[in-house]
Scaffold this active site. Structure first.
Site, PDB file in Angstrom:
ATOM      1  N   GLU A  39      63.699  -7.615  37.914  1.00 49.55           N
ATOM      2  CA  GLU A  39      62.355  -7.341  37.411  1.00 49.55           C
ATOM      3  C   GLU A  39      61.385  -7.508  38.569  1.00 49.55           C
ATOM      4  O   GLU A  39      61.509  -8.437  39.363  1.00 49.55           O
ATOM      5  CB  GLU A  39      62.003  -8.315  36.290  1.00 49.55           C
ATOM      6  CG  GLU A  39      60.618  -8.133  35.718  1.00 49.55           C
ATOM      7  CD  GLU A  39      60.269  -9.132  34.619  1.00 49.55           C
ATOM      8  OE1 GLU A  39      59.164  -9.033  34.070  1.00 49.55           O
ATOM      9  OE2 GLU A  39      61.102 -10.033  34.323  1.00 49.55           O
TER      10      GLU A  39
ATOM     11  N   HIS B 170      60.531 -15.926  38.293  1.00 45.82           N
ATOM     12  CA  HIS B 170      61.333 -16.587  37.261  1.00 45.82           C
ATOM     13  C   HIS B 170      62.745 -16.033  37.210  1.00 45.82           C
ATOM     14  O   HIS B 170      63.032 -14.974  37.740  1.00 45.82           O
ATOM     15  CB  HIS B 170      60.668 -16.490  35.877  1.00 45.82           C
ATOM     16  CG  HIS B 170      60.566 -15.103  35.316  1.00 45.82           C
ATOM     17  ND1 HIS B 170      59.435 -14.328  35.451  1.00 45.82           N
ATOM     18  CD2 HIS B 170      61.449 -14.350  34.610  1.00 45.82           C
ATOM     19  CE1 HIS B 170      59.625 -13.168  34.850  1.00 45.82           C
ATOM     20  NE2 HIS B 170      60.848 -13.154  34.335  1.00 45.82           N
TER      21      HIS B 170
ATOM     22  N   HIS C 186      68.258 -11.769  34.215  1.00 47.46           N
ATOM     23  CA  HIS C 186      67.598 -11.070  35.313  1.00 47.46           C
ATOM     24  C   HIS C 186      66.887 -12.046  36.246  1.00 47.46           C
ATOM     25  O   HIS C 186      66.684 -13.209  35.907  1.00 47.46           O
ATOM     26  CB  HIS C 186      66.596 -10.036  34.784  1.00 47.46           C
ATOM     27  CG  HIS C 186      65.412 -10.635  34.075  1.00 47.46           C
ATOM     28  ND1 HIS C 186      65.419 -10.911  32.727  1.00 47.46           N
ATOM     29  CD2 HIS C 186      64.182 -11.014  34.522  1.00 47.46           C
ATOM     30  CE1 HIS C 186      64.248 -11.421  32.377  1.00 47.46           C
ATOM     31  NE2 HIS C 186      63.483 -11.501  33.453  1.00 47.46           N
TER      32      HIS C 186
END
Length: 135
Positions: free
Chosen positions: A130, A8, A81
């Site tokens: 991440e 994502h 992110h």
């Protein structure tokens, strides 16, 4: 360690409700999840599904939210992110640390219910990254 697929793109927003309207009415998104609180992370989260990944809308939850600093610099919100899948979060953590990349904190449970960690943007080309243990 092998980098997996992009899971994502995190987008910080001052209002998930307003962002949902944008993604639904302007961008044409049809699969938008219900927002939910992640108190341990200090955020409210909502996922917008796209054909090849997800947009993770993140809104501050409480005064101690780490998103407040980002929104102070970007009041309208923006890309926060990128999240990539990895097979084993502990192997990935050791791999990146062994290459001098700073890991921000210890692995913890993220919005998908699996272990995550973040890599310092100064060590990842200016992009907060991440890592998420794949299901």
């Amino acid at each position: 360690m092998k980098l997996g697929r992009l899971n994502h793109v995190g987008v910080a927003t001052p209002s998930i409700a307003d962002s949902v309207v944008f993604y639904r009415d302007i961008m044409g998104a049809t699969a938008i999840g219900e927002p939910f609180d992640l108190p341990a992370q200090g955020v409210k989260v909502c996922f917008v599904d796209t054909p090849n990944t997800q947009i993770e809308l993140i809104e501050p939850l409480g005064e101690g939210s780490p998103i407040h600093g980002f929104l102070a610099k970007h009041p309208g919100g923006g890309q926060h992110h990128l999240c990539y899948e990895v097979e084993d979060i502990l192997v990935a953590k050791a791999w990146f640390e062994g290459r001098g990349v700073r890991v921000l904190g210890e692995p913890r449970i993220g919005a998908h219910g699996t272990l995550i960690l973040f890599l310092h943007p100064k060590d990842t080309g200016g992009v907060l990254t991440e890592l998420m243990e794949a299901h």
